[in-house]
Motif scaffolding. Structure first.
Motif, PDB file in Angstrom:
ATOM      1  N   ALA A 120       0.832  -1.207   0.000  1.00 32.48           N
ATOM      2  CA  ALA A 120       0.000   0.000   0.000  1.00 32.48           C
ATOM      3  C   ALA A 120       0.865   1.254   0.000  1.00 32.48           C
ATOM      4  CB  ALA A 120      -0.933  -0.008   1.210  1.00 32.48           C
ATOM      5  N   GLN A 121       1.969   1.220   0.742  1.00 34.43           N
ATOM      6  CA  GLN A 121       2.890   2.362   0.745  1.00 34.43           C
ATOM      7  C   GLN A 121       3.621   2.487  -0.583  1.00 34.43           C
ATOM      8  OE1 GLN A 121       4.951   1.069   4.357  1.00 34.43           O
ATOM      9  NE2 GLN A 121       4.261   2.912   5.415  1.00 34.43           N
ATOM     10  N   MET A 122       3.951   1.344  -1.187  1.00 36.40           N
ATOM     11  CA  MET A 122       4.610   1.377  -2.502  1.00 36.40           C
ATOM     12  C   MET A 122       3.718   2.066  -3.522  1.00 36.40           C
ATOM     13  SD  MET A 122       6.154  -2.482  -2.751  1.00 36.40           S
ATOM     14  CE  MET A 122       6.463  -3.373  -1.215  1.00 36.40           C
ATOM     15  N   LEU A 123       2.426   1.685  -3.551  1.00 33.55           N
ATOM     16  CA  LEU A 123       1.511   2.280  -4.527  1.00 33.55           C
ATOM     17  C   LEU A 123       1.263   3.752  -4.226  1.00 33.55           C
ATOM     18  CD1 LEU A 123      -0.230   1.755  -7.007  1.00 33.55           C
ATOM     19  CD2 LEU A 123      -2.101   1.104  -5.466  1.00 33.55           C
ATOM     20  N   ALA A 124       1.165   4.101  -2.957  1.00 33.63           N
ATOM     21  CA  ALA A 124       0.982   5.514  -2.591  1.00 33.63           C
ATOM     22  C   ALA A 124       2.177   6.337  -3.049  1.00 33.63           C
ATOM     23  CB  ALA A 124       0.785   5.639  -1.085  1.00 33.63           C
ATOM     24  N   HIS A 125       3.383   5.796  -2.875  1.00 36.75           N
ATOM     25  CA  HIS A 125       4.567   6.540  -3.299  1.00 36.75           C
ATOM     26  C   HIS A 125       4.653   6.612  -4.815  1.00 36.75           C
ATOM     27  CE1 HIS A 125       8.497   8.332  -2.957  1.00 36.75           C
ATOM     28  NE2 HIS A 125       8.996   7.428  -3.785  1.00 36.75           N
ATOM     29  N   LEU A 126       4.281   5.531  -5.488  1.00 29.01           N
ATOM     30  CA  LEU A 126       4.340   5.480  -6.946  1.00 29.01           C
ATOM     31  C   LEU A 126       3.484   6.575  -7.572  1.00 29.01           C
ATOM     32  CD1 LEU A 126       3.962   2.096  -8.877  1.00 29.01           C
ATOM     33  CD2 LEU A 126       2.990   4.201  -9.769  1.00 29.01           C
ATOM     34  N   THR A 127       2.354   6.909  -6.924  1.00 27.39           N
ATOM     35  CA  THR A 127       1.405   7.862  -7.506  1.00 27.39           C
ATOM     36  C   THR A 127       1.427   9.235  -6.856  1.00 27.39           C
ATOM     37  OG1 THR A 127      -0.369   7.092  -6.032  1.00 27.39           O
ATOM     38  CG2 THR A 127      -0.157   5.983  -8.171  1.00 27.39           C
ATOM     39  N   VAL A 128       2.251   9.456  -5.838  1.00 27.22           N
ATOM     40  CA  VAL A 128       2.175  10.719  -5.101  1.00 27.22           C
ATOM     41  C   VAL A 128       2.580  11.912  -5.961  1.00 27.22           C
ATOM     42  CG1 VAL A 128       4.523  10.726  -4.129  1.00 27.22           C
ATOM     43  CG2 VAL A 128       2.627  11.754  -2.835  1.00 27.22           C
ATOM     44  N   ASN A 129       3.348  11.673  -7.019  1.00 22.95           N
ATOM     45  CA  ASN A 129       3.729  12.773  -7.911  1.00 22.95           C
ATOM     46  C   ASN A 129       2.711  12.990  -9.025  1.00 22.95           C
ATOM     47  OD1 ASN A 129       4.163  10.509  -9.470  1.00 22.95           O
ATOM     48  ND2 ASN A 129       6.147  11.166 -10.282  1.00 22.95           N
ATOM     49  N   GLY A 130       1.613  12.232  -8.994  1.00 19.08           N
ATOM     50  CA  GLY A 130       0.583  12.362 -10.016  1.00 19.08           C
ATOM     51  C   GLY A 130       0.711  11.377 -11.152  1.00 19.08           C
ATOM     52  N   ALA A 131       1.628  10.409 -11.054  1.00 19.32           N
ATOM     53  CA  ALA A 131       1.757   9.399 -12.102  1.00 19.32           C
ATOM     54  C   ALA A 131       0.469   8.591 -12.195  1.00 19.32           C
ATOM     55  CB  ALA A 131       2.936   8.470 -11.801  1.00 19.32           C
ATOM     56  N   ALA A 132       0.004   8.369 -13.413  1.00 18.13           N
ATOM     57  CA  ALA A 132      -1.215   7.600 -13.627  1.00 18.13           C
ATOM     58  C   ALA A 132      -0.930   6.103 -13.500  1.00 18.13           C
ATOM     59  CB  ALA A 132      -1.786   7.897 -15.011  1.00 18.13           C
ATOM     60  N   THR A 133      -1.956   5.338 -13.160  1.00 14.89           N
ATOM     61  CA  THR A 133      -1.864   3.879 -13.196  1.00 14.89           C
ATOM     62  C   THR A 133      -2.968   3.342 -14.090  1.00 14.89           C
ATOM     63  OG1 THR A 133      -3.264   3.588 -11.239  1.00 14.89           O
ATOM     64  CG2 THR A 133      -0.882   3.731 -10.872  1.00 14.89           C
ATOM     65  N   ARG A 134      -2.724   2.134 -14.653  1.00 15.53           N
ATOM     66  CA  ARG A 134      -3.673   1.544 -15.579  1.00 15.53           C
ATOM     67  C   ARG A 134      -3.970   0.106 -15.192  1.00 15.53           C
ATOM     68  NH1 ARG A 134      -0.466   2.369 -21.074  1.00 15.53           N
ATOM     69  NH2 ARG A 134       1.229   1.806 -19.659  1.00 15.53           N
ATOM     70  N   THR A 135      -5.100  -0.388 -15.640  1.00 19.76           N
ATOM     71  CA  THR A 135      -5.416  -1.793 -15.477  1.00 19.76           C
ATOM     72  C   THR A 135      -4.291  -2.640 -16.065  1.00 19.76           C
ATOM     73  OG1 THR A 135      -7.799  -1.380 -15.596  1.00 19.76           O
ATOM     74  CG2 THR A 135      -7.047  -3.629 -16.067  1.00 19.76           C
ATOM     75  N   GLY A 136      -3.773  -3.567 -15.256  1.00 15.34           N
ATOM     76  CA  GLY A 136      -2.685  -4.425 -15.705  1.00 15.34           C
ATOM     77  C   GLY A 136      -1.312  -3.965 -15.279  1.00 15.34           C
ATOM     78  N   ASP A 137      -1.208  -2.784 -14.677  1.00 15.62           N
ATOM     79  CA  ASP A 137       0.093  -2.371 -14.148  1.00 15.62           C
ATOM     80  C   ASP A 137       0.544  -3.365 -13.084  1.00 15.62           C
ATOM     81  OD1 ASP A 137       0.097  -0.170 -15.762  1.00 15.62           O
ATOM     82  OD2 ASP A 137      -0.012   1.317 -14.160  1.00 15.62           O
ATOM     83  N   LEU A 138       1.837  -3.628 -13.064  1.00 21.05           N
ATOM     84  CA  LEU A 138       2.429  -4.567 -12.117  1.00 21.05           C
ATOM     85  C   LEU A 138       3.508  -3.849 -11.328  1.00 21.05           C
ATOM     86  CD1 LEU A 138       2.959  -7.578 -11.148  1.00 21.05           C
ATOM     87  CD2 LEU A 138       4.603  -7.703 -13.038  1.00 21.05           C
ATOM     88  N   PHE A 139       3.451  -3.969 -10.007  1.00 22.42           N
ATOM     89  CA  PHE A 139       4.582  -3.487  -9.209  1.00 22.42           C
ATOM     90  C   PHE A 139       4.989  -4.580  -8.235  1.00 22.42           C
ATOM     91  CE2 PHE A 139       0.876  -2.018  -6.856  1.00 22.42           C
ATOM     92  CZ  PHE A 139       1.196  -2.165  -5.515  1.00 22.42           C
ATOM     93  N   ALA A 140       6.285  -4.717  -8.038  1.00 20.04           N
ATOM     94  CA  ALA A 140       6.831  -5.816  -7.250  1.00 20.04           C
ATOM     95  C   ALA A 140       7.601  -5.288  -6.057  1.00 20.04           C
ATOM     96  CB  ALA A 140       7.722  -6.711  -8.111  1.00 20.04           C
ATOM     97  N   SER A 141       7.762  -6.162  -5.076  1.00 26.79           N
ATOM     98  CA  SER A 141       8.300  -5.785  -3.764  1.00 26.79           C
ATOM     99  C   SER A 141       9.798  -5.573  -3.739  1.00 26.79           C
ATOM    100  CB  SER A 141       7.962  -6.888  -2.757  1.00 26.79           C
ATOM    101  OG  SER A 141       8.579  -8.111  -3.138  1.00 26.79           O
ATOM    102  N   GLY A 142      10.513  -6.095  -4.736  1.00 29.00           N
ATOM    103  CA  GLY A 142      11.953  -6.247  -4.596  1.00 29.00           C
ATOM    104  C   GLY A 142      12.252  -7.525  -3.833  1.00 29.00           C
ATOM    105  N   THR A 143      13.511  -7.878  -3.792  1.00 30.91           N
ATOM    106  CA  THR A 143      13.921  -9.135  -3.172  1.00 30.91           C
ATOM    107  C   THR A 143      13.409  -9.236  -1.736  1.00 30.91           C
ATOM    108  OG1 THR A 143      15.916  -9.194  -4.503  1.00 30.91           O
ATOM    109  CG2 THR A 143      15.897 -10.570  -2.553  1.00 30.91           C
TER     110      THR A 143
END
Length: 390
Positions: free
Chosen positions: A301-324
């Motif tokens: 949840a924090q990863m996604l909040a940070h990913l979009t805090v600058n106004g970057a858009a997200t789309r259906t099918g976007d994938l984000f991963a945790s890192g190792t």
């Protein structure tokens, strides 16, 4: 008509019901769910053309209310008699990449992993960079090379420069590695200029998959300063074929291990999205590591909040991963560069001392999480075999 028999203690019971895309010989790919060892064709049992699509994207785009409605319907339907033409043994189908990947972002959310790599790469400095405990560090990856489990991984080529060399050379990577990760699939996107708050995570994220973010450590070491990973990461990222919905992971939710200093306000929330997921890494069939996701410092949840805090858009099918994913113990490290301490402490695989991947090696990552009533929720596997460089 038939009733599905679910083996005792199956990680694919009615509390799971993951989504995937499958095909049978001579048939087109379509959406199914898995119950026990059976794949259920949702285009048949739900009689909805959205499930006849070759990816989950059209369904995911319908949003969280629809996700909940469909899950409730599937749970009721699979408890009774099902038409035989909707049922397929899991060993008799081909599983496809379940989503059309929009964008791919990879984070670096394990304090244990980041600290270990800091000690390896900067032995005379602080293990963590000054920003690490203030924001979820990440990089933008390449969506076009996200592949489904079972896809062969061609050894990448690129520039390499060893510390004792004066100039770089070009050739196949000699330090090919894995990264055992958990990935999250965006179902309902957000507009340009908008932000996704920590507590609205479940309104946007559809589910989770296993990820192996293959890494060429020698290419990465030469290229990553000053702009970060590029060719050392972009050649392939493997994902598991089953997307476990967030609704199936409610019993796996746990508090984060603790964040100090307190994150900035946009990274705070009232909901815990730590997850108690246990991974197993097998190298040529032999278990070498058990990374625990519950030890991750930053939540998805924090990863996604940070990913979009600058106004970057997200789309259906976007994938984000945790890192190792790595824990405090050596047997909990989710990358071979950590597990073998840069190659200086090899591990034994079938009687042979090994550090990095050789051609023909196969790596399989599996995972389970707690479900309701002492059940386990399975993610299946993500597997890849190393093919020679071209």
């Amino acid at each position: 008509m038939s009733v599905i028999e679910v083996p005792q203690n199956s990680p694919f019971g009615r509390d799971n019901l993951p989504y995937g895309v499958f095909s049978v010989a001579g048939g087109a790919p379509r959406v199914g769910t898995r119950l026990g060892d059976t794949v259920v064709d949702l285009s048949v049992v739900l009689d909805d053309p959205v499930f006849a699509a070759p990816s989950l994207n059209p369904f995911m785009a319908q949003g969280p209310a629809r996700w909940a409605q469909v899950r409730e319907s599937i749970s009721a339907i699979v408890a009774g008699d099902l038409p035989d033409n909707a049922l397929h043994p899991v060993g008799g189908v081909r599983l496809h990449l379940p989503i059309e990947v929009g964008d791919y972002v990879d984070f670096y959310a394990s304090e244990h992993h980041a600290s270990n790599l800091g000690r390896l790469f900067r032995p005379d400095a602080e293990p963590l960079m000054p920003n690490w405990k203030h924001l979820p560090v990440g990089y933008h990856g390449r969506s076009g090379t996200v592949v489904v489990s079972g896809t062969g991984i061609v050894r990448p080529c690129g520039q390499r420069k060893a510390p004792d060399e004066t100039t770089p050379s070009f050739g196949p990577s000699q330090r090919l590695d894995i990264e055992a990760e958990l990935g999250f699939v965006v179902g309902a996107g957000s507009g340009l200029g908008d932000r996704i708050g920590v507590d609205t995570f479940a309104e946007h994220v559809f589910g989770a998959v296993l990820v192996n973010d293959w890494s060429a450590r020698d290419l990465q070491a030469w290229e990553y300063v000053p702009l970060g990973p590029h060719l050392g990461k972009s050649f392939a990222t493997s994902v598991s074929p089953w997307v476990v919905p967030l609704a199936a992971l409610q019993a796996a939710r746990v508090p984060l291990p603790g964040q100090d200093p307190q994150p900035l306000p946009y990274l705070r929330g009232s909901q815990d999205w730590g997850l108690d997921v246990d991974l197993v890494v097998r190298w040529n069939g032999e278990e070498v590591s058990r990374p625990p996701y519950k030890d991750m410092y930053w939540s998805p949840a924090q990863m996604l909040a940070h990913l979009t805090v600058n106004g970057a858009a997200t789309r259906t099918g976007d994938l984000f991963a945790s890192g190792t994913i790595s824990g405090p113990g050596k047997h909990q490290r989710g990358a071979f560069i950590e597990l073998t301490w840069g190659g200086r402490e090899p591990v034994t695989v079938h009687g042979e001392q090994r550090s990095f991947l050789q051609d023909g090696d196969e790596v399989t990552i599996s995972a389970t999480a707690p479900g309701p009533n002492d059940t386990r929720i399975g993610f299946g596997e993500v597997t890849g075999t190393i093919l020679p460089a071209r």
